[in-house]
Motif scaffolding. Structure first.
Motif, mmCIF file in Angstrom:
data_model
loop_
_atom_site.group_PDB
_atom_site.id
_atom_site.type_symbol
_atom_site.label_atom_id
_atom_site.label_comp_id
_atom_site.label_asym_id
_atom_site.label_seq_id
_atom_site.Cartn_x
_atom_site.Cartn_y
_atom_site.Cartn_z
ATOM 1 N N ASP A 38 -24.165 -53.342 -46.638
ATOM 2 C CA ASP A 38 -23.424 -53.873 -45.493
ATOM 3 C C ASP A 38 -24.328 -54.022 -44.269
ATOM 4 O OD1 ASP A 38 -21.223 -53.860 -47.109
ATOM 5 O OD2 ASP A 38 -20.389 -51.993 -46.304
ATOM 6 N N LEU A 39 -25.193 -53.046 -44.062
ATOM 7 C CA LEU A 39 -26.131 -53.125 -42.932
ATOM 8 C C LEU A 39 -27.063 -54.323 -43.081
ATOM 9 C CD1 LEU A 39 -27.248 -51.786 -40.359
ATOM 10 C CD2 LEU A 39 -28.739 -50.409 -41.826
ATOM 11 N N LEU A 40 -27.505 -54.576 -44.320
ATOM 12 C CA LEU A 40 -28.376 -55.724 -44.579
ATOM 13 C C LEU A 40 -27.651 -57.036 -44.308
ATOM 14 C CD1 LEU A 40 -30.989 -56.972 -45.773
ATOM 15 C CD2 LEU A 40 -29.924 -56.758 -48.019
ATOM 16 N N LEU A 41 -26.404 -57.158 -44.780
ATOM 17 C CA LEU A 41 -25.654 -58.397 -44.595
ATOM 18 C C LEU A 41 -25.318 -58.631 -43.122
ATOM 19 C CD1 LEU A 41 -23.219 -58.258 -47.660
ATOM 20 C CD2 LEU A 41 -25.332 -59.570 -47.412
ATOM 21 N N ILE A 42 -24.917 -57.589 -42.409
ATOM 22 C CA ILE A 42 -24.590 -57.734 -40.986
ATOM 23 C C ILE A 42 -25.824 -58.154 -40.193
ATOM 24 C CG2 ILE A 42 -23.861 -56.484 -38.920
ATOM 25 C CD1 ILE A 42 -22.057 -54.792 -40.723
ATOM 26 N N ALA A 71 -28.463 -65.490 -25.447
ATOM 27 C CA ALA A 71 -27.957 -65.324 -26.811
ATOM 28 C C ALA A 71 -28.867 -64.423 -27.652
ATOM 29 C CB ALA A 71 -27.775 -66.688 -27.464
ATOM 30 N N PRO A 72 -30.192 -64.634 -27.672
ATOM 31 C CA PRO A 72 -31.041 -63.706 -28.438
ATOM 32 C C PRO A 72 -30.983 -62.279 -27.918
ATOM 33 C CG PRO A 72 -32.220 -65.739 -27.969
ATOM 34 C CD PRO A 72 -30.968 -65.772 -27.159
ATOM 35 N N LEU A 73 -30.855 -62.132 -26.578
ATOM 36 C CA LEU A 73 -30.798 -60.789 -26.024
ATOM 37 C C LEU A 73 -29.557 -60.041 -26.516
ATOM 38 C CD1 LEU A 73 -31.969 -58.669 -24.119
ATOM 39 C CD2 LEU A 73 -30.709 -59.751 -22.246
ATOM 40 N N LEU A 74 -28.414 -60.717 -26.532
ATOM 41 C CA LEU A 74 -27.191 -60.082 -27.028
ATOM 42 C C LEU A 74 -27.320 -59.715 -28.507
ATOM 43 C CD1 LEU A 74 -24.476 -62.311 -25.294
ATOM 44 C CD2 LEU A 74 -25.153 -59.976 -24.689
ATOM 45 N N ILE A 75 -27.939 -60.593 -29.289
ATOM 46 C CA ILE A 75 -28.113 -60.300 -30.708
ATOM 47 C C ILE A 75 -29.047 -59.117 -30.910
ATOM 48 C CG2 ILE A 75 -29.076 -61.222 -32.852
ATOM 49 C CD1 ILE A 75 -27.990 -63.932 -32.050
ATOM 50 N N ILE A 76 -30.098 -59.044 -30.127
ATOM 51 C CA ILE A 76 -31.029 -57.913 -30.224
ATOM 52 C C ILE A 76 -30.326 -56.613 -29.868
ATOM 53 C CG2 ILE A 76 -33.092 -56.887 -29.204
ATOM 54 C CD1 ILE A 76 -34.228 -59.716 -28.989
ATOM 55 N N ILE A 77 -29.470 -56.638 -28.841
ATOM 56 C CA ILE A 77 -28.722 -55.432 -28.465
ATOM 57 C C ILE A 77 -27.803 -55.003 -29.612
ATOM 58 C CG2 ILE A 77 -26.950 -54.536 -26.908
ATOM 59 C CD1 ILE A 77 -28.174 -56.274 -24.704
ATOM 60 N N CYS A 78 -27.124 -55.956 -30.228
ATOM 61 C CA CYS A 78 -26.242 -55.638 -31.360
ATOM 62 C C CYS A 78 -27.043 -55.096 -32.542
ATOM 63 C CB CYS A 78 -25.458 -56.874 -31.774
ATOM 64 S SG CYS A 78 -24.265 -57.447 -30.550
ATOM 65 N N GLY A 131 -29.941 -53.596 -32.445
ATOM 66 C CA GLY A 131 -30.438 -52.266 -32.100
ATOM 67 C C GLY A 131 -29.369 -51.191 -32.257
ATOM 68 N N ALA A 132 -28.150 -51.495 -31.795
ATOM 69 C CA ALA A 132 -27.061 -50.523 -31.915
ATOM 70 C C ALA A 132 -26.714 -50.254 -33.378
ATOM 71 C CB ALA A 132 -25.835 -51.026 -31.153
ATOM 72 N N ILE A 133 -26.633 -51.316 -34.173
ATOM 73 C CA ILE A 133 -26.294 -51.149 -35.590
ATOM 74 C C ILE A 133 -27.404 -50.391 -36.329
ATOM 75 C CG2 ILE A 133 -25.916 -52.397 -37.747
ATOM 76 C CD1 ILE A 133 -24.572 -54.585 -36.077
ATOM 77 N N THR A 134 -28.648 -50.731 -36.034
ATOM 78 C CA THR A 134 -29.764 -50.073 -36.703
ATOM 79 C C THR A 134 -29.845 -48.602 -36.321
ATOM 80 O OG1 THR A 134 -30.993 -52.159 -36.717
ATOM 81 C CG2 THR A 134 -32.249 -50.140 -37.089
ATOM 82 N N TRP A 135 -29.664 -48.292 -35.046
ATOM 83 C CA TRP A 135 -29.721 -46.893 -34.594
ATOM 84 C C TRP A 135 -28.620 -46.077 -35.252
ATOM 85 C CZ3 TRP A 135 -26.666 -43.320 -32.106
ATOM 86 C CH2 TRP A 135 -27.312 -42.211 -31.571
ATOM 87 N N THR A 136 -27.412 -46.618 -35.278
ATOM 88 C CA THR A 136 -26.296 -45.910 -35.906
ATOM 89 C C THR A 136 -26.513 -45.745 -37.403
ATOM 90 O OG1 THR A 136 -24.797 -46.852 -34.252
ATOM 91 C CG2 THR A 136 -23.802 -45.910 -36.224
ATOM 92 N N GLY A 137 -26.928 -46.837 -38.068
ATOM 93 C CA GLY A 137 -27.149 -46.762 -39.505
ATOM 94 C C GLY A 137 -28.278 -45.825 -39.883
ATOM 95 N N THR A 138 -29.324 -45.756 -39.059
ATOM 96 C CA THR A 138 -30.445 -44.868 -39.342
ATOM 97 C C THR A 138 -29.996 -43.418 -39.394
ATOM 98 O OG1 THR A 138 -32.012 -46.404 -38.321
ATOM 99 C CG2 THR A 138 -32.709 -44.115 -38.543
#
Length: 403
Positions: A47-51, A100-107, A109-116
């Motif tokens: 799921d993390l990969l697909l998101i 737009a890229p900045l918002l995607i990077i923030i998302c 980063g949040a998903i990666t930090w949580t998933g890690t």
């Protein structure tokens, strides 16, 4: 020259078949187990990969589409396109390009930090699947994994059994892996269960996982480790509780005993090893394999580190070595290297760290039989320290003089 429409269609169909047939042959070997796993940890990694891929495509797809659009719209033949050679800035366009890229990077980063943190392989399993937490008091199935050349040894300390190149676990029960290697670095990987985790000599890594669906799954080493790497595979069986109990009974019935001598024979490099069962296994075998002291008389790594932490063994321990009976690195050795040796143990197997002083206020540890400590270059038992060479005192900034 006339060419019928039917002939053109026939030739076109043949061309398509000729092009697609090699692609179909190549894709026939693909397995989508990574995108369709049977374990909760692997499913969350999927799921993390697909998101993450979807978030990145939010930028990639518009950029590729606009690239084609701009190339077509502003081609040289299109005289109706607006021509503004002095245009150099647009606030709205800059906000879109950077916002737009900045918002995607923030998302991301949040998903990666949580998933890690949630998918940390050392983190104990807290849920079986989404909405089904692990019941309080559930004991994980403990499996000790040793990567050998070129095979896998699995020890079940709770059950007192061991297997080679075959692994089994009950469905919906947490599994706690302790992983090490006997020689070089390998990578323990069951795609349907969880992500890969490295196996390194004299080090232990951990992996927590759970299998949610019965089945037979592939397991292998994902890190090249030499000539027999391609055959370093095993089967992982996800089973019901009844089937797992039957499998354990089969191992106990068909297997022999695995001791230190048997491990040393198993440790020798071999390729495409068949499945083996062991009905019993030495309780300290994994500890000895982890600390690289299965061979009798060899000092364990944890014992060596304990001695170093207490200040070291002194000048007389420099040559406390014995010849190694079998060189497990024989296929990798250089002809210029010296004959293999190992540091001799100071304690017995039954008492790994000697005996504790009778004085309870002291934390000093003494060997059982100091007279038996011998080795190349060491003084003979009974020789006084007065005959040893005396070293001049020295000091290192911040450490002071030795006591």
């Amino acid at each position: 020259m006339r060419i019928s429409l039917h002939g053109l269609l026939s030739r076109s169909s043949l061309c398509r078949v000729a092009i697609l047939t090699p692609l179909a042959v190549l894709l026939s070997g693909c397995d989508a187990v990574v995108l369709s796993p049977a374990g909760d940890v692997a499913a969350r990694q999927r799921d993390l990969l697909l998101i993450s891929t979807g978030l990145m495509l939010l930028i990639i797809i518009p950029v590729l589409a606009l690239t084609v659009l701009f190339a077509w719209r502003y081609r040289a033949a299109n005289t109706d396109a607006r021509y503004e050679p002095d245009w150099d800035h647009s606030t709205q366009l800059e906000l879109a390009i950077w916002g737009a890229p900045l918002l995607i990077i923030i998302c991301l980063g949040a998903i990666t930090w949580t998933g890690t943190h949630l998918l940390d392989p050392y983190r104990p399993i807290e849920r079986i699947v989404s909405g089904q937490p692990v019941k309080p008091g559930t004991e994980p199935l403990k499996v000790q994994v040793v990567a050998l050349d070129w095979k896998w040894l699995f020890i079940y300390p709770q059950l007192g059994i061991a297997t080679v190149n075959e692994l089994a676990a009950p469905v919906d029960r947490p599994i706690s892996f302790e992983i090490t290697s006997a020689t070089v670095m390998n990578s323990f990987y069951i795609p349907a269960l969880a992500g890969q985790i490295y196996a390194m000599p004299a080090m232990q890594t951990r992996l927590s996982a759970v299998i949610n669906a019965p089945g037979d799954y592939d397991g292998f080493s994902a890190n090249y480790s030499g000539a027999g790497f391609s055959g370093m595979k095993f089967r992982f069986h996800g089973q019901s509780v009844a089937d797992f109990d039957a499998w354990v009974a089969k191992v106990r019935k068909a297997g022999g005993a695995l001791g230190r001598d048997g491990y040393l024979a198993l440790e020798k490099p071999s390729e495409n090893e068949p499945v083996r069962y062991y009905a019993s296994v030495d309780a300290d075998l994994y500890h000895a394999a982890l600390n690289m002291c299965v061979q009798p008389g060899k000092m364990c790594m944890d014992e060596m580190m304990h001695i170093d932490a207490k200040g070291g063994g002194g000048v007389t321990s420099i040559n406390n070595v014995l010849p190694q009976a079998a060189d497990k690195y024989a296929r990798r050795a250089s002809p210029l290297t010296a004959s293999p040796t190992f540091v001799a143990a100071l304690c017995t197997v039954a008492e790994p760290m000697g005996v504790v002083s009778a004085d309870t206020s002291s934390s000093r540890i003494f060997p059982r039989d100091p007279a038996g400590i011998t080795g190349a270059g060491l003084p003979k038992p009974g020789l006084s320290n007065a005959s040893l060479p005396r070293l001049r005192p020295f000091s290192i900034a911040g450490l002071g003089q030795p006591s």
